[in-house]
Each structure stands twice: as C-alpha cells, then as structure tokens.
Design an enzyme around this catalytic site. Structure first.
Site, mmCIF file in Angstrom:
data_model
loop_
_atom_site.group_PDB
_atom_site.id
_atom_site.type_symbol
_atom_site.label_atom_id
_atom_site.label_comp_id
_atom_site.label_asym_id
_atom_site.label_seq_id
_atom_site.Cartn_x
_atom_site.Cartn_y
_atom_site.Cartn_z
ATOM 1 N N ALA A 197 19.530 110.696 -34.940
ATOM 2 C CA ALA A 197 18.356 110.264 -35.714
ATOM 3 C C ALA A 197 17.881 111.394 -36.639
ATOM 4 C CB ALA A 197 17.242 109.846 -34.765
ATOM 5 N N VAL A 198 17.902 112.615 -36.154
ATOM 6 C CA VAL A 198 17.460 113.766 -36.977
ATOM 7 C C VAL A 198 18.359 113.881 -38.209
ATOM 8 C CG1 VAL A 198 17.340 116.310 -37.041
ATOM 9 C CG2 VAL A 198 16.439 115.069 -35.055
ATOM 10 N N ARG A 204 20.465 111.738 -39.622
ATOM 11 C CA ARG A 204 20.484 110.615 -40.573
ATOM 12 C C ARG A 204 19.147 110.460 -41.297
ATOM 13 N NH1 ARG A 204 24.889 106.404 -37.971
ATOM 14 N NH2 ARG A 204 26.619 107.830 -38.361
ATOM 15 N N GLY A 244 18.311 122.673 -20.270
ATOM 16 C CA GLY A 244 19.156 121.724 -19.545
ATOM 17 C C GLY A 244 19.416 120.492 -20.401
ATOM 18 N N GLU A 286 13.359 118.935 -5.682
ATOM 19 C CA GLU A 286 13.950 120.243 -5.358
ATOM 20 C C GLU A 286 12.918 121.371 -5.345
ATOM 21 O OE1 GLU A 286 15.730 120.930 -9.852
ATOM 22 O OE2 GLU A 286 16.624 122.024 -8.211
ATOM 23 N N ARG A 288 20.615 128.326 -21.957
ATOM 24 C CA ARG A 288 19.293 128.912 -21.688
ATOM 25 C C ARG A 288 19.437 130.370 -22.120
ATOM 26 N NH1 ARG A 288 16.794 125.009 -18.358
ATOM 27 N NH2 ARG A 288 18.165 123.975 -16.873
ATOM 28 N N GLY A 331 12.200 102.078 -2.615
ATOM 29 C CA GLY A 331 11.432 101.763 -1.402
ATOM 30 C C GLY A 331 11.546 102.879 -0.377
ATOM 31 N N ARG A 345 12.370 121.008 -10.688
ATOM 32 C CA ARG A 345 12.059 122.348 -10.201
ATOM 33 C C ARG A 345 10.555 122.515 -10.001
ATOM 34 N NH1 ARG A 345 15.575 126.131 -13.581
ATOM 35 N NH2 ARG A 345 14.558 124.850 -15.137
ATOM 36 N N THR A 378 14.406 116.669 -21.779
ATOM 37 C CA THR A 378 14.522 117.120 -20.390
ATOM 38 C C THR A 378 14.418 115.909 -19.485
ATOM 39 O OG1 THR A 378 13.417 118.282 -18.569
ATOM 40 C CG2 THR A 378 12.036 117.724 -20.436
ATOM 41 N N ILE A 379 15.209 115.902 -18.404
ATOM 42 C CA ILE A 379 15.117 114.747 -17.493
ATOM 43 C C ILE A 379 13.847 114.801 -16.651
ATOM 44 C CG2 ILE A 379 17.619 114.395 -17.349
ATOM 45 C CD1 ILE A 379 17.419 115.664 -14.467
ATOM 46 N N ASP A 380 13.168 115.969 -16.621
ATOM 47 C CA ASP A 380 12.074 116.170 -15.656
ATOM 48 C C ASP A 380 10.789 115.401 -15.949
ATOM 49 O OD1 ASP A 380 13.752 117.826 -14.308
ATOM 50 O OD2 ASP A 380 12.775 119.694 -14.888
ATOM 51 N N ASP A 409 8.131 116.418 -17.580
ATOM 52 C CA ASP A 409 7.078 117.326 -17.131
ATOM 53 C C ASP A 409 6.316 117.955 -18.304
ATOM 54 O OD1 ASP A 409 9.189 118.810 -18.095
ATOM 55 O OD2 ASP A 409 9.149 120.294 -16.484
ATOM 56 N N GLY A 421 13.331 121.397 -23.580
ATOM 57 C CA GLY A 421 12.195 121.295 -22.654
ATOM 58 C C GLY A 421 11.200 122.430 -22.826
ATOM 59 N N ASP A 422 10.430 122.707 -21.771
ATOM 60 C CA ASP A 422 9.330 123.671 -21.921
ATOM 61 C C ASP A 422 9.800 125.076 -22.286
ATOM 62 O OD1 ASP A 422 10.361 124.063 -19.396
ATOM 63 O OD2 ASP A 422 8.420 124.282 -18.405
ATOM 64 N N SER A 452 12.344 125.870 -24.077
ATOM 65 C CA SER A 452 12.739 125.853 -25.496
ATOM 66 C C SER A 452 11.500 125.915 -26.391
ATOM 67 C CB SER A 452 13.507 124.574 -25.807
ATOM 68 O OG SER A 452 14.485 124.353 -24.829
HETATM 69 O O1 F6P Z 1 15.048 121.318 -16.440
HETATM 70 C C1 F6P Z 1 15.885 120.295 -16.050
HETATM 71 C C2 F6P Z 1 16.581 120.603 -14.764
HETATM 72 O O2 F6P Z 1 17.497 119.560 -14.585
HETATM 73 C C3 F6P Z 1 15.698 120.792 -13.538
HETATM 74 O O3 F6P Z 1 15.279 119.605 -12.936
HETATM 75 C C4 F6P Z 1 16.616 121.595 -12.650
HETATM 76 O O4 F6P Z 1 15.888 122.351 -11.737
HETATM 77 C C5 F6P Z 1 17.314 122.496 -13.625
HETATM 78 O O5 F6P Z 1 17.337 121.804 -14.857
HETATM 79 C C6 F6P Z 1 18.698 122.904 -13.233
HETATM 80 O O6 F6P Z 1 19.208 123.742 -14.225
HETATM 81 P P1 F6P Z 1 20.675 124.342 -14.254
HETATM 82 O O7 F6P Z 1 21.607 123.241 -14.641
HETATM 83 O O8 F6P Z 1 20.614 125.405 -15.305
HETATM 84 O O9 F6P Z 1 20.949 124.853 -12.905
#
Ligand code: F6P
Length: 322
Positions: free
Chosen positions: A22-23, A25, A11, A222, A72, A186, A172, A126-128, A130, A102-103, A105
């Site tokens: 950065a990579v 340069r 993702g 989610e 992916r 809040g 996820r 990854t935005i997660d 995690d 992310g994981d 990859s």
């Molecule tokens: O791994 C990052 C992420 O944004 C998860 O938070 C989310 O569940 C997933 O990717 C969604 O992936 P896609 O865009 O392939 O549906």
C-alpha cells in the site's frame, strides 16, 4: 516531497507485506519515488537502499513475513549509528520515511527526530497489539487466529486424556493475544502481565472446576509476572500432584502465516494513510485505526502508554469459564 523510503523493523508480523504494498503503490499514484530499505534500521545504516516500483510489491499481499526483511538494530541505538543512517537518507535525497514496526521501532524514530528533521511516520507492525492509539496492530488478527487453531487441537487431546494444559503464547509485556485467544478457545484461565498472578488462587479455581471439567487449558502470556508456562506448571504441580499436566509453548508459529482478511484490510488502510499523511506534512506520528476510523498518534504517546486491558472482557472470561 519527491522521494520517500520505507522499511520494516522489529519482530515481523503477518500483514507487513500488505502494508508495504500500500505504501509503495500510494506513493507511485502521487508521483513520489520510493526506495525500500532492507533489514530495518541496520540497512539504513549499512546503505541497503533500493528503488521500488509497483511491480516490486506484486503478489505479496497474501504473504506472511516481510520481503524487506527486518532486524532489531543495536547500532541505531547509538548516536554514531543514527548519524550514518541520516547520511544515507540524505545521500538518496529522502524527504520522508515510513517505518512499519512496533514500539522499539517508534522509539528509534523518536530518538532520530531529536537531532534530524527528516519526517517519519509509523504503521504499527507487531502481533502484540500493545500500542496506544490503535484498536489493532498489523498481524494481531492473524496471530490470535493461529493461537485459536492450535489450542483447539490441544483441547482435543487434553479432553481425551483428562489433562491440564498450560499453553504459552507470545506477549512479552502485553496480554492481548492471551486474553482474546483465551476467550476464543474457552480457556479455563488466562495469566497476563497486566494482572497479578496468584498461584494459590489459580490452584483453588482449578480444584473448583475439577467436578465440572475434565480437560483444562490455561493460557499464559510469555511476559506473565509469575514466569513462563513451565515455571507456573511446576508450581501448580507441587500443589496438585495428581493432575496430569502438560505444557505447550506455541512460539514463533504465531508470527508467521498468511495474513487474515482483516489484517490485509487494516494493513492496506494504514500504509495508504501513512503516505497520504506524510504528504500532508504529518511527522513523528503513528497511523492507527480506532472505531474503524484512521487516527494519528504521536510516537511518544503510542509507545509510552500501554492500552488498558478491557475489564469487562476479563470479567466475562471469568464468568464464562466456570
Ligand atoms: O514483539 C513481538 C514479539 O513477537 C513478542 O511477542 C515476543 O516476545 C518477541 O517478539 C520475540 O522476539 P524474537 O523473535 O526477537 O525473539
């Protein structure tokens, strides 16, 4: 080391472009040739390599998404796919690879390293947030700010109508986005995969807050075990039929947008360190930032161990939402 390749995978996340810049340069500074690979592992298999120079990454530090595109890859999960990828890396005389992802990859890179000995080094894109071995991942800061901005707007309308909102955020398997943005807005409660979700308890808490609060916002990750925001809202509605309830799924807006200043800084540091560590002979490790310091974590550890949820933050969230 004379030539490296770089690609983005999984993702996308805001800051991937800053990391790529950065990579490229840093490599050029060290007189290393750089090849970009389009579409992640799929492009490695399908021979989507191209030469990059310092100009290829001009004016991208501020842009969300990834100019290298991403995917992916299902084919890389097969040994035939990995063999084709290796053949292409050899064809271009690639001595080392930087993977920004992310994981999934990093699991792919680990699998690859079982048979082939081209060194890989990872930047956590990854935005997660995690991954074990880093306090922050690339794109996480932008994502939580996007959530906070969106939920602040939801709060305005929730308050006007005295409504109960369930807002679903990404994650996820991880609740970091939900927890931190939940504190930021809040929220009255957060539901995350790392803790048990008890609907009866949630209903009781909502009843307790009835007298003191007019609008209520529950942030749902989610991947929560009790289901997504729609399922949970339905269950709550059965028990609290007189509540005026609404559901918002924030979805992919959380993955886009210009990276924040923190994401640009972290991504630049990670991309820079990835190349310098590759040159020092490091392999199969992820670059991270812990306590403001660059760290290296073996891929196995980064993907296997989920970072612990901060119990103090969870407790604070509970207390502050009375
Ligand atoms: O791994 C990052 C992420 O944004 C998860 O938070 C989310 O569940 C997933 O990717 C969604 O992936 P896609 O865009 O392939 O549906």
């Amino acid at each position: 080391m004379k030539k490296i390749a770089v690609f983005t995978s999984g993702g996308d996340s805001p800051g991937m472009n800053a990391c790529l810049r950065a990579v490229v340069r840093t490599a050029i500074y060290h007189k290393i040739e750089v090849m970009g690979i389009m579409h992640g592992y799929d492009g490695m298999i399908k021979d989507e390599f191209f030469k990059m120079d310092e100009k290829s990454v001009a004016n991208i530090i501020h842009r969300g998404g990834t100019i290298l595109k991403t995917a992916r890859s299902k084919e890389f999960l097969t040994s035939e796919g990995r063999q084709k990828a290796y053949d292409n890396l050899k064809k271009y005389n690639i001595d080392g690879v930087v993977v920004i992802g992310g994981d999934g990859s990093f699991k792919g890179a680990l699998e690859f390293s079982q048979k082939f000995n081209i060194p890989f080094i990872g930047c956590p894109g990854t935005i997660d947030n995690d991954l074990e071995g880093t306090d922050v991942t690339i794109g996480y800061d932008t994502a939580i700010n996007t959530v906070v901005e969106a939920v602040d707007k939801i709060r305005d309308t929730a308050e006007s109508h005295d409504r109960l909102f369930f807002v679903e955020v990404m994650g996820r398997d991880a609740g970091m986005i939900a927890l931190i943005s939940g504190i930021g807005v809040g929220a009255e409660n957060i539901l995350i995969p790392e803790t048990k979700t008890d609907i009866d308890d949630l209903v009781q808490r909502l009843k307790n807050k009835r007298k003191t609060k007019t609008s209520k916002i529950i942030i749902v990750a989610e991947g929560d075990e009790a289901g997504g925001a729609f399922e949970i809202a339905e269950e709550v509605k059965k028990r609290l039929p007189d509540y005026d309830t609404r559901v918002t799924i924030l979805g992919h807006i959380q993955r886009g947008g210009n990276p924040t200043a923190m994401d640009r800084l972290n991504s630049s540091r990670m991309g820079f360190s990835a190349v310098e560590n590759l040159l020092k002979g490091e392999k199969n490790v992820m670059v991270g930032i812990k306590n403001k310091t660059i760290t290296l974590t073996p891929f196995e550890k980064a993907v296997k161990q989920r970072p612990q949820m901060d119990k103090d933050l969870l407790r604070m969230m509970d207390i502050l939402s009375i």
